[in-house]
Design an enzyme around this catalytic site. Sequence first.
Site, PDB file in Angstrom:
ATOM      1  CG  HIS A 108      -1.917   1.140   1.170  1.00  0.00           C
ATOM      2  ND1 HIS A 108      -1.630   2.388   1.672  1.00  0.00           N
ATOM      3  CD2 HIS A 108      -3.147   1.223   0.630  1.00  0.00           C
ATOM      4  CE1 HIS A 108      -2.660   3.188   1.446  1.00  0.00           C
ATOM      5  NE2 HIS A 108      -3.597   2.503   0.813  1.00  0.00           N
ATOM      6  CD  GLU A 150      -5.177   2.323  -3.142  1.00  0.00           C
ATOM      7  OE1 GLU A 150      -6.219   2.859  -2.783  1.00  0.00           O
ATOM      8  OE2 GLU A 150      -4.401   1.763  -2.355  1.00  0.00           O
TER       9      GLU A 150
HETATM   10  P1  13P Z   1      -9.164   7.180   0.113  1.00  0.00           P
HETATM   11  O1  13P Z   1     -10.313   6.576  -0.684  1.00  0.00           O
HETATM   12  O2  13P Z   1      -9.585   7.650   1.460  1.00  0.00           O
HETATM   13  O3  13P Z   1      -8.461   8.225  -0.687  1.00  0.00           O
HETATM   14  O4  13P Z   1      -8.118   6.002   0.394  1.00  0.00           O
HETATM   15  C1  13P Z   1      -7.796   5.112  -0.608  1.00  0.00           C
HETATM   16  C2  13P Z   1      -6.901   4.067  -0.077  1.00  0.00           C
HETATM   17  O5  13P Z   1      -5.808   4.343   0.372  1.00  0.00           O
HETATM   18  C3  13P Z   1      -7.372   2.684  -0.103  1.00  0.00           C
HETATM   19  O6  13P Z   1      -6.323   1.827   0.201  1.00  0.00           O
END
Ligand code: 13P
Length: 285
Positions: free
Chosen positions: A121, A193
């Site tokens: 992550h 992400e």
């Molecule tokens: P947010 O949707 O709060 O931006 O977080 C995303 C996230 O880090 C999921 O792992």
Amino acid sequence: MKMMLNIYCGCFAMRGMQDWEGDEMKKLYFGSNLKMYKTIRETAEYLGELAKRTKDIDRNEMELFIIPSYTSLAEAAKTVEPHLVKLGAQNMCWEEKGQFTGEISPLMLKELGIELVMVGHSERRHVFHESDEEENRKVRCVLEQGMKALLCIGETAKEKEYSTSAETLRTQLKVGLYKVSEKWIPDIRIAYEPVWSIGVNGTPASAGYAQRMHRMIKQTLIEVFGEAGGKIPVLYGGSVNLQNAEELIVQPDIDGLFVGRAAWDAEPFDRLIRRAMCAHRGRSC
Ligand code: 13P
């Protein structure tokens, strides 16, 4: 509409059509990472509520997973039926046992019936300085232990500014999946992400930008594993909310949504899932 987009997508038309063979709609993935939020009791209440609200949704059409804190996992596993909500861990050590103070072993997670482990992550990479090589050791261990690996990748704002997003994502994928045999393809999920899109100070990626990155990620997965690599689900995460979920999920190479803040209450998360599923099917709800 999504079908039409896939038909016009060059090399991806074939893959899209294969995905949907005999079945017009591909399976969608919805998940949330609870990060360092919610006590054991709060997690159990949230999971109970989420399972109740979403239980009428056909799990052949969508997979729902939640990744709570380590301390909540045991109670969480007693609270929800795995076919309704799959549980994941936020991290894991690549060794089964040993002198690794503060780490959690795959055996400890398996003891609780955990099916999924998140690796790499953004907060692990950037706050705790984990490297691609470490993520690779973890991914291989998760898979060899019979669990599913959710490998998270994402470029920083600076890398986006320098137009080196593709290089970063391709490196994270190629190193993260180094020496991972194609037999593990069904057990791999990728979460894209972008670092700049995550959390309270994040800006969501536009649907067009996310689609371009997802396309490139899928091309890289095909490069790594051959054609079958294109079947690995790639989820988008980073400031997903009720407003942008639909435009993201209708993109041809986005297979699911990985949600933080907007998923931490069961009622709006249930609404977000239903909204996204309706948009994907081309229906208004
Ligand atoms: P947010 O949707 O709060 O931006 O977080 C995303 C996230 O880090 C999921 O792992």
